[in-house]
Design a protein around this motif. Structure first.
Motif, PDB file in Angstrom:
ATOM      1  N   THR A  64      -3.687   1.104  -4.099  1.00 54.35           N
ATOM      2  CA  THR A  64      -2.738   2.190  -4.611  1.00 54.35           C
ATOM      3  C   THR A  64      -1.748   1.512  -5.645  1.00 54.35           C
ATOM      4  O   THR A  64      -0.855   2.538  -5.970  1.00 54.35           O
ATOM      5  CB  THR A  64      -1.879   2.703  -3.357  1.00 54.35           C
ATOM      6  N   ARG A  94       0.785   3.330  10.089  1.00 57.82           N
ATOM      7  CA  ARG A  94      -0.635   2.940   9.865  1.00 57.82           C
ATOM      8  C   ARG A  94      -1.365   3.750   9.472  1.00 57.82           C
ATOM      9  O   ARG A  94      -2.379   3.511   8.418  1.00 57.82           O
ATOM     10  CB  ARG A  94      -1.116   2.132  11.304  1.00 57.82           C
ATOM     11  N   VAL A 133      -2.561   7.968   2.486  1.00 56.25           N
ATOM     12  CA  VAL A 133      -1.255   8.358   1.886  1.00 56.25           C
ATOM     13  C   VAL A 133      -1.531   9.380   0.506  1.00 56.25           C
ATOM     14  O   VAL A 133      -0.663   9.991   0.058  1.00 56.25           O
ATOM     15  CB  VAL A 133      -0.585   6.895   1.328  1.00 56.25           C
ATOM     16  N   THR A 162       0.724  -1.275   0.029  1.00 57.63           N
ATOM     17  CA  THR A 162      -0.238  -0.079  -0.092  1.00 57.63           C
ATOM     18  C   THR A 162       0.575   1.184  -0.099  1.00 57.63           C
ATOM     19  O   THR A 162       0.571   2.333  -0.509  1.00 57.63           O
ATOM     20  CB  THR A 162      -0.861  -0.070   1.351  1.00 57.63           C
ATOM     21  N   MET A 184      -0.990   4.272   5.501  1.00 53.89           N
ATOM     22  CA  MET A 184      -1.415   3.217   4.996  1.00 53.89           C
ATOM     23  C   MET A 184      -2.717   3.725   4.575  1.00 53.89           C
ATOM     24  O   MET A 184      -3.230   3.277   3.383  1.00 53.89           O
ATOM     25  CB  MET A 184      -1.663   1.972   5.736  1.00 53.89           C
ATOM     26  N   GLY A 185      -3.657   4.367   5.541  1.00 52.91           N
ATOM     27  CA  GLY A 185      -4.859   4.916   4.854  1.00 52.91           C
ATOM     28  C   GLY A 185      -4.944   6.284   4.386  1.00 52.91           C
ATOM     29  O   GLY A 185      -6.053   6.531   4.024  1.00 52.91           O
ATOM     30  N   ALA A 188      -7.084   1.046   0.832  1.00 51.65           N
ATOM     31  CA  ALA A 188      -5.760   1.747   1.525  1.00 51.65           C
ATOM     32  C   ALA A 188      -6.105   1.749   2.813  1.00 51.65           C
ATOM     33  O   ALA A 188      -6.719   2.687   3.376  1.00 51.65           O
ATOM     34  CB  ALA A 188      -5.721   2.994   0.833  1.00 51.65           C
TER      35      ALA A 188
END
Lengths: 403, 272
Positions: free
Chosen positions: B158, A184, A190, A28, A187-188, B181
């Motif tokens: 992504t 973390r 970005v 990710t 990750m969500g 994501a």
């Protein structure tokens, strides 16, 4: 163990410093790291970006920082002349802001409006909050619950500058868990968020970016030595936790082979696992936080708990470039224990009128050990990475004194 | 080479128009006896594959629920050797093919060769190494495949098309498609872009696609029918085990509750 001759032409395109570095992160994040690498290369070669950065370093941070002759420490050691590179005089009181200003400018260049960061003692958190306030970026700082309790003033400062401080209650509740939480979050988030990592650790390109932004320390020091002494110093000493002030100090000297480079790790209470954070002295090669470097792990690869009197050095890993410098023999890494650091904190205060950060006290302590055996013509420069105001509560507690 | 146990399972399902159901379990949470008991029970209930998480002190890709289960297992000093031994003890049992989810931090320190041999002997059919992205993991993936273990790679929302091509070169068994994501953890809805992404992937590879991250209900599995060949559920299962740390007397009840959940998911995924 000399495996290679260290050069300054690292990392390669894959983020390798010799065998160290690279990217060990979830898929990710890979796209964001590739994008950041591209954008950073453009910024690095963009004269406008560099000029803007230099302007903020001069007028906002207060650079160049002085190279100060520590006359009374020199007398005390009875040998080489000891100089202090005064990063403690930067705005926010430490070297951390050199990196956060640079990365905040990168954030805006990438069109991102939200910044996340991790912090241990709070210095990087404050420096990130400062840069974000200056440029109007949203700022979220992850900080271990335990560190929040111990560093109330830094937490308050961050909040005053508009940052949100998120307590981290997982794992060991320290810096390494704060890094996990920041990763973390990233990750969500970005697509909209940049992660301003505080040290020369993490996946490529972070170790390179942070080193480059911190290299202003070594570049200035080198020039100041040439201007003042007409030559390079004989030895440069800096403390190493994750390794950002030392990487920034050492990097411009890497190919000056006459300059001895010494990294000082936190020796803690003892050399037993859990009692120190001397990753390069006692660790083994492994993977932590997205990078291959020396780490403090058990036989299964689980990260070990670490300890240091100084919260800023309390980290079970180290930047991959330091591992490269260690294995190439270019930098010597030694450990200074808690008591030596505490004594040096007091000595520097009394002899020089400077309260050094406990982190930097490790580096000063090493210089005092070895300067005596050097000639009075020798020049030893110590990176005084930060001021000790943040540590006075802890020092008072350890000395059994009331504030 | 013969098709791997994972490939065989997907082939059988495909022939009967079914999807695979793949629950996740942290090895050693609350203890390895429970891990073994659940594997045997799930085998009986028709679970297709099981993902076994090797507890790690610093998992970046995992959300709070799975991280907490890792912390619980590590507090009991669960080691890689103990996990291999426990799994190896099930070799005569009728358990689903096992897919190990292991951080590269652990594999590297344990020793890559040593780990792959240990995994093979423990009966592990596939390995997911979530912090070693496919395009970087080439040589390691080869080594895994040469040992007869599938090298399972992840693709995220992504991931651009160019990276997918590179990642596929290291992939076998199935492709792990991350639905959102973010980290692992229960989410109410699956994102709309997911269908599009799956369609795109389907055109790039013959490997079965298994979707994970955020899935907790049989309705979500139903939505994926025709778009993916497998469904992975982690946090929704792991959080059922949380209570056992404090109240070990609930073991039988938890096994039964999980059994009901697993039955429901098996039914939803096996509808043809």
């Amino acid at each position: 163990m000399t495996t290679t001759h260290a050069t300054a032409s690292v990392p390669d395109a894959e983020g390798r410093f010799g065998e160290f570095g690279r990217r060990f992160v979830p898929e990710t994040l890979m796209q964001a790291l590739e994008e950041l690498t591209r954008e950073y290369q453009l910024a690095k070669n963009d004269i406008l970006f560099q000029t803007e950065l230099a302007g903020y370093l001069r007028h906002f941070v207060g650079r160049p920082s002085p190279l100060y002759f520590a006359e009374r420490l020199t007398e005390k050691a009875g040998g080489a002349r000891i100089y202090l590179k005064r990063e403690d005089l930067n705005h926010t009181g430490a070297h951390k802001i050199n990196n956060t200003i640079g990365q905040a400018l990168l954030t805006m260049r990438m069109g991102k409006k939200r910044v996340i960061a991790e912090t241990g003692a709070g210095q990087h958190g404050v420096a990130t909050a400062t840069a974000c306030a200056r440029f109007g970026l949203d700022c979220i700082v992850y900080m271990g619950e335990e560190d929040i309790r111990r560093q109330k003033m830094n937490v308050f400062n961050m909040k005053m500058m508009g940052a949100e401080v998120r307590p981290v209650t997982t794992g060991s509740r320290t810096l390494r868990d704060a890094i996990n939480e920041a990763m973390r979050d990233w990750m969500g988030s970005v697509a909209t968020t940049h992660y301003i990592i505080g040290s020369v650790v993490g996946p490529h390109p972070f170790p390179m970016i942070v080193r480059d932004f911190q290299s202003v320390i070594g570049r200035e020091t080198r020039q100041q030595c040439l201007d003042e002494f007409g030559r390079l110093p004989d030895e440069v000493i800096a403390c190493v936790g994750g390794g950002s002030n030392s990487a920034g100090m050492f990097y411009p000297f890497i190919e000056d082979e006459s300059v001895k480079l010494t990294g000082v790790e936190p020796g803690g209470r003892s050399s037993k696992p859990g009692d120190h954070a001397s990753t390069l002295t006692f660790g083994q090669k492994g993977v932590l936080h997205g990078s291959y470097s020396y780490v403090l792990q058990d036989a299964d690869g689980q990260t070990l708990d670490v300890h240091s009197i100084s919260a800023g050095l309390d980290y079970p890993g180290v930047g991959p470039e330091h591992s490269y410098w260690k294995d190439s023999g270019r930098v010597e890494y030694v450990a200074i224990d808690d008591n030596q650091a505490l004594e040096t904190f007091q000595l520097t205060a009394k002899l020089e009128g400077i309260l050094p950060a406990l982190e930097s006290s490790h580096a000063v302590a090493r210089a005092l050990q070895t300067a005596g055996s050097r000639s009075p013509n020798d020049i030893v420069v110590i990176c005084l990475s930060g001021r000790g105001d943040k540590d006075v509560q802890e020092v008072a507690r350890l000395l059994g004194k009331e504030i | 080479m013969n098709p791997s146990p994972i490939a065989q399972r997907f082939d059988q399902l495909k022939a009967s128009g079914k999807m695979a159901f793949m629950p996740f379990l942290t090895a050693g949470d609350p203890d390895l006896e429970m891990t073994k008991e659940l594997l045997v029970d799930w085998g009986r209930r028709g679970v297709d594959l099981v993902e076994i998480g090797f507890p790690y002190s610093d998992p970046i890709a995992d959300g709070a629920v799975i991280q907490a289960s890792y912390t619980r297992a590590l507090a009991k000093k669960i080691t890689i050797d103990q996990i291999f031994t426990a799994l190896g003890e099930l070799s005569g049992e009728n358990i689903p093919p096992l897919v190990g989810m292991v951080s590269y931090s652990l594999i590297f320190r344990y020793g890559t060769d040593h780990f792959i041999t240990g995994a093979k002997n423990a009966g592990i059919s596939g390995l997911i190494v979530p912090d070693f992205p496919g395009d970087e993991a080439g040589a390691f993936a080869k080594q895994v495949q040469n040992a007869g273990i599938d090298s399972i790679q992840l693709v995220a929302p992504t991931t651009p098309a160019g990276r997918v091509q590179k990642i596929l070169q290291s992939a076998s068994g199935f492709l792990y498609c991350i639905s959102v994501a973010g980290t692992t953890g229960v989410r109410q809805e699956l994102p709309e872009e997911l269908s599009q992404q799956l369609e795109q992937l389907q055109s790039q590879t013959a490997l079965p696609l298994a979707v994970g991250f955020g899935i907790s209900r049989s309705e979500q599995a139903a939505v994926l029918r025709g778009k993916a060949q497998g469904v992975i559920v982690g946090s929704a299962i792991v959080r059922q085990l949380e209570c056992l740390d404090e109240d070990p007397t609930r073991r039988a009840a938890v096994v039964a509750e999980l059994g009901r959940f697993v039955d429901e998911m098996v039914q939803a995924t096996h509808q043809s």
